[in-house]
Scaffold this motif. Structure first.
Motif, short mmCIF file in Angstrom:
data_model
loop_
_atom_site.label_atom_id
_atom_site.label_comp_id
_atom_site.label_asym_id
_atom_site.label_seq_id
_atom_site.Cartn_x
_atom_site.Cartn_y
_atom_site.Cartn_z
N GLY A 112 -11.20 -32.80 10.52
CA GLY A 112 -11.83 -31.69 9.81
C GLY A 112 -12.85 -30.98 10.66
O GLY A 112 -12.86 -31.09 11.88
N ALA A 113 -13.70 -30.23 9.97
CA ALA A 113 -14.71 -29.43 10.67
C ALA A 113 -15.93 -29.29 9.77
O ALA A 113 -15.86 -29.56 8.57
CB ALA A 113 -14.14 -28.06 11.01
N ALA A 114 -17.03 -28.89 10.38
CA ALA A 114 -18.26 -28.69 9.61
C ALA A 114 -19.05 -27.54 10.18
O ALA A 114 -18.89 -27.17 11.35
CB ALA A 114 -19.10 -29.96 9.62
N GLY A 115 -19.88 -26.96 9.33
CA GLY A 115 -20.70 -25.83 9.76
C GLY A 115 -21.66 -25.44 8.65
O GLY A 115 -22.01 -26.26 7.81
N PHE A 116 -22.04 -24.18 8.64
CA PHE A 116 -23.00 -23.74 7.63
C PHE A 116 -22.73 -22.30 7.22
O PHE A 116 -22.04 -21.56 7.93
CB PHE A 116 -24.43 -23.88 8.15
N VAL B 75 -20.27 -20.40 9.75
CA VAL B 75 -20.28 -20.73 11.18
C VAL B 75 -19.87 -22.19 11.33
O VAL B 75 -20.51 -23.08 10.78
CB VAL B 75 -21.70 -20.52 11.76
N ILE B 76 -18.78 -22.40 12.07
CA ILE B 76 -18.34 -23.78 12.30
C ILE B 76 -19.00 -24.29 13.58
O ILE B 76 -18.92 -23.66 14.63
CB ILE B 76 -16.79 -23.85 12.41
N THR B 77 -19.65 -25.43 13.46
CA THR B 77 -20.39 -25.99 14.60
C THR B 77 -19.80 -27.31 15.10
O THR B 77 -20.15 -27.75 16.19
CB THR B 77 -21.85 -26.26 14.19
N HIS B 78 -18.97 -27.94 14.29
CA HIS B 78 -18.44 -29.25 14.65
C HIS B 78 -16.97 -29.37 14.29
O HIS B 78 -16.56 -28.92 13.22
CB HIS B 78 -19.17 -30.37 13.87
N ASN C 179 -27.13 -33.43 9.74
CA ASN C 179 -28.41 -33.51 10.45
C ASN C 179 -28.38 -32.75 11.76
O ASN C 179 -29.33 -32.07 12.12
CB ASN C 179 -28.77 -34.98 10.73
N GLU C 180 -27.25 -32.88 12.47
CA GLU C 180 -27.13 -32.16 13.74
C GLU C 180 -27.13 -30.65 13.52
O GLU C 180 -27.71 -29.89 14.28
CB GLU C 180 -25.84 -32.58 14.46
N ILE C 181 -26.46 -30.24 12.43
CA ILE C 181 -26.39 -28.81 12.14
C ILE C 181 -27.79 -28.25 11.86
O ILE C 181 -28.16 -27.19 12.35
CB ILE C 181 -25.46 -28.54 10.93
#
Lengths: 225, 69, 588
Positions: free
Chosen positions: C187-191, C174-177, C452-454
């Motif tokens: 880029g992108a970030a998620g979990f 799941v990409i959240t950022h 941290n936000e994730i």
């Protein structure tokens, strides 16, 4: 009276090996699907039940031998075995066959997925049992040529065939309890009970009371265990 | 009920992967209906299952919000 | 021509109806605010770091072509998808693929574009409409080669070109950022759903193929789409458009959530192609009929034709008017399916009447509540190559507000074809861009901050359950007098609710595991999308295509030959501006 006893034996056998699995199937809490899918399920269940029945259609079952002549038993053993083996050997294909008639994964893709799920114990057991059954059946078919190669001749073959059958049964039973759609507690207990009695008969025959001399030439009469 | 039952699972994870809403998870090597409230009753899990182990039901397990009634 | 839209604070008097909708929620077993019994060790969550030239987010039709074409253009490409390739979003359920084949079409591409523009009342971007027609045949040819038109399920045919090219694929992530550094995408970030791990991906270019979204409505297979791409791009400054349009699918009143059953055999069908067939499929009309005449609505799938005419309602150009609603078919008959269901008649057509085992039942709308017309909402394209106003950030398919079909579903099968066409164009454009820039650098501090936000919802000791917040949002947004039959007072009332959820509930969403973490982010995204939909709908003081207002029922060509763009102002407040039809946005 002999005829009545025989009839009773046949009825009892049919009740246990066909009636009971059908009963447990009917009582199971598994949702019903199409006629084709349910037929395939029933066919496979009966084939497995019949395979377990082979322990009772053999020289080890002295009650039966008191009612029927060994060649008769051997003949029935052979025909039922070949029929049941065919169903069990093709049941992996039968599982995916109905997909051909409906939307969803293609039968071949389903088959490949199924057979390559190597992290599933049930699949590994099933694959091994399938191969063992293939060996069991092939050697039984060519027993005439194989028996002379055993050092103990017929006795050696008997141990080979019986041993292979027991190994197959353990693996196949485990596989069916692991993965079977209809092998709930009742069905599993039924299969396990049949298998254990079958193993006990065989053990008693091999290691229990001293075996009588074969009444007929084993090679010409076909094999039995 | 959404996904009604799973019988005869072989543990291939096809349903877990193909469920858009992450309803199914693995437990002890078998697929289980972990989050039924999120099922959208699309049948993808059933259609991807190689051994046809999944049964569906048309009812949603939580009340639905409709635009008019 | 920026015109920030300051909305008056509302009178809450009209709220009784909305409140009634949410009143029953306590009985749902969806606990609202409670202790968070976290099932995982949040401090032990690991982070995996990836790096690529082009990052494709999304595993549907657009994502497939974006990845294939970016790779073929020489870029190191990585796909990340919330679900499985070809088995998430709307792609698995779309069965019609529009192809403009000059050999068989009686008309020219010019004729086609003109017909779409007439039906769309000018809301379509003719550049993207033309592009669809020009490239659809070639995309269909490639899909055919991969076996897409040979079977029901898309995963295997989609995997063929990906496997052949060895394009790395991260599924169930799941990409959240989105991460922006130095004014461009970085880029992108998620979990991960299947592991207690976050993921960061450094990329020179990112293509959002994240599809559209809805409010996890009942009766349409869109519950995994929550406008994720739109929202995360909005947060880094991207412009968003098309939020006032509405997809108007309906479902049956018996088991309304049963998507599969209510669509007849459509989900089980093998995809096929179709030629030019331009409609003006509203979906709004049945909502209007229900609003005016009450339930049950006549003319639902499998039921009798309506006998009473209804006065007023959304405008349909004469050329595209039908004599009464079409005969029974899947609920997608009106408004078009994902990828457009073929019409009731003709090749690949849906069977008439209800599916086997389903008696004809009354119709209810809102099956796709929260979704706009395919290709009409999403990032504002700044050129004909799917670029956004953020350098290096592209979007394709339903994540791009290309207005390919306009604010109304016009060409049958164009949704699926449009995703393929735009995915390919965005893939090539992103690869070209990636060649022109150096690898981005993201500081360790920024990555720690994002992580941290994730994980924040997992760290909350108490908070609001995402399921409850979603349900509350549905109660506010799904009733047909809010987003379908619109009027200012009601939308302002709904906006007050949504602002409350945005300001108080979204920051307090809790999650006990990775599944709930996903729900928490999806809920946050839906709240923001609801705000966008309400603000855009309030701003457009006219009725046009799938946007219908009771207080402004007529088409207003003097003031509204314009799209509405939404962006986040420097103060963090949502801003809206007009962008004239036939013009590209002004670049800062």
């Amino acid at each position: 009276m002999k005829l009545t006893a025989r009839t009773h034996a046949i009825i009892a056998a049919l009740a246990v090996f066909i009636g009971l699995p059908l009963l447990f199937y009917a009582l199971g809490h598994v949702p019903r699907r199409s006629v084709l899918k349910e037929s395939i399920s029933i066919l496979t269940l009966l084939a497995f039940s019949m395979m377990l029945g082979q322990y009772f259609l053999a020289r080890s079952n002295e009650t039966l031998l008191s009612l029927f002549k060994p060649p008769q038993v051997q003949k029935v053993h052979k025909y039922i075995a070949y029929t049941a083996v065919c169903v069990i050997l093709i049941h992996p294909f039968l599982v995916v066959l109905p997909r051909h008639f409906e939307a969803g994964v293609k039968p071949w893709d389903a088959f490949v997925t199924m057979l390559t799920t190597f992290d599933s114990l049930g699949i590994l057991l099933g694959l091994t049992a399938w191969l063992l059954l293939l060996v069991l059946t092939t050697t039984a078919y060519f027993r005439g040529r194989l028996i002379p190669r055993f050092t103990q001749r017929y006795r050696g073959w008997r141990y080979f065939h019986g041993g292979l059958a027991v190994t197959f049964t353990v693996l196949a039973l485990w596989h069916s309890i692991e993965l079977g759609r209809h092998t709930d507690i009742a069905m599993s207990a039924f299969f396990v009970t049949l298998a254990l009695i079958g193993f006990a008969l065989l053990a008693r025959h091999y290691w229990g009371a001293p075996a009588k001399k074969p009444r007929t030439d084993p090679v010409s009469a076909g094999a039995s265990i | 009920m959404t996904i009604k039952s799973i019988h005869g699972c072989i543990g291939c994870k096809e349903c877990v992967k193909s469920c858009p809403c992450d309803v199914i998870r693995m437990e002890h090597g078998k697929a289980v209906i972990a989050y039924p409230a999120d099922c959208q009753i699309c049948h993808l899990c059933r259609m991807y299952c190689p051994v046809d182990a999944i049964e569906m039901a048309p009812e949603k397990s939580i009340p639905v919000v409709l635009p008019w009634g | 021509m920026t015109a920030p839209n300051d909305l008056p604070s509302l009178s809450r008097r009209e709220f009784l109806a909305l409140s009634a909708t949410t009143a029953g929620l306590a009985a749902l077993g969806l606990t609202a605010c409670a202790d968070n019994h976290v099932e995982i060790d949040v401090d032990a969550v690991t982070n995996a770091d990836h790096s690529t030239d082009v990052l494709v987010i999304g595993g549907g039709m657009a994502g497939l072509f974006a990845a294939v074409k970016a790779h073929d253009a020489g870029a190191a490409t990585l796909i990340v998808s919330k679900g499985r390739l070809g088995s998430s979003g709307l792609t698995p359920f779309a069965k019609g693929f529009f192809v403009f084949d000059p050999a068989t079409e009686p008309g020219s591409i010019d004729d086609f574009v003109a017909a779409v523009s007439r039906s769309a009342l000018g809301t379509n971007n003719p550049v993207y409409t033309r592009q669809l027609a020009e490239h659809s045949l070639e995309r269909a040819r490639e899909l055919r080669q991969w076996g897409y038109f040979d079977q029901t399920l898309a995963n295997r045919p989609f995997m063929r070109p990906i496997d052949e090219r060895k394009i790395p694929l991260l599924e169930r992530v799941v990409i959240t950022h989105l991460i922006k550094e130095g004014g461009r995408i970085a880029g992108a970030a998620g979990f991960r759903l299947d592991a207690e791990a976050t993921i960061t991906i450094r990329a020179k270019s990112v293509i959002l193929c994240t599809g559209a979204g809805g409010f996890k409505p009942s009766g349409f297979p869109v519950c995994d789409l929550t406008h994720d791409g739109t929202v995360i791009a909005y947060e880094i400054g991207a412009k968003v458009t098309g939020k006032e349009w509405n997809d108007g699918h309906s479902t049956r009143s018996n088991n309304p959530a049963a998507c599969y059953d209510n669509w007849g055999d459509m989900f089980g069908r093998i995809p096929s192609t179709n030629g030019v067939e331009v409609h003006h499929d509203l979906g709004m009309d049945i909502n209007y009929r229900a609003y005016v005449m009450g339930n049950p609505v006549e003319g639902g799938p499998g039921s009798a034709q309506p006998t009473k005419a209804v006065v007023g309602g959304p405008y349909v150009p004469e050329e595209f008017q039908r004599s009464g609603p079409p005969a029974g078919g899947p609920p997608g008959q009106k408004g078009g399916a994902p990828g457009g269901p073929p019409s009731g008649k003709g090749k690949g057509g849906a069977p008439g009447g209800p599916p086997p085992g389903f008696a004809a039942s009354a119709n209810v709308g809102g099956a796709s509540a929260g979704m706009a017309i395919h290709k009409s909402e999403g990032l504002v394209p700044t050129n004909d190559r799917c670029a956004s106003n953020i350098p290096g950030l592209y979007a394709a398919g339903d994540a791009l507000g290309s207005h390919m079909a306009g604010g109304i579903y016009t060409q049958i099968g164009s949704s699926l074809a449009g995703s393929a066409v735009q995915g390919a164009i965005a893939g090539e454009a992103a690869a070209e861009y990636a060649r022109s820039v150096t690898a981005p650098s993201i500081s360790a501090a920024r990555i720690a901050e994002v992580k941290n936000e994730i994980l924040a919802p997992l760290r909350r000791e108490a908070g609001y359950g995402p399921a409850w917040v979603t349900h509350t949002l549905q109660g506010v947004m799904i009733p047909n007098f809010v987003l379908y039959i619109k009027k200012a007072s009601m939308m302002q009332a709904a906006l007050a609710y949504v602002e409350e959820l945005r300001d108080h509930h979204a920051p307090m969403l809790r999650a006990a595991n990775m599944h709930e973490l996903r729900l928490a982010f999806e809920t946050r995204n839906m709240i923001l999308s609801a705000e966008m939909k309400l603000r855009a709908s309030l701003m457009r003081t006219e009725s046009r295509c799938s946007h219908y207002r009771l207080d402004y029922p007529d088409v207003d060509d003097d003031n509204w030959r314009a799209w509405i763009n939404i962006y986040r102002g420097n103060d963090g407040v949502m801003r809206l501006e007009k962008q004239p039809f036939d013009a590209w946005p002004e670049q800062a």
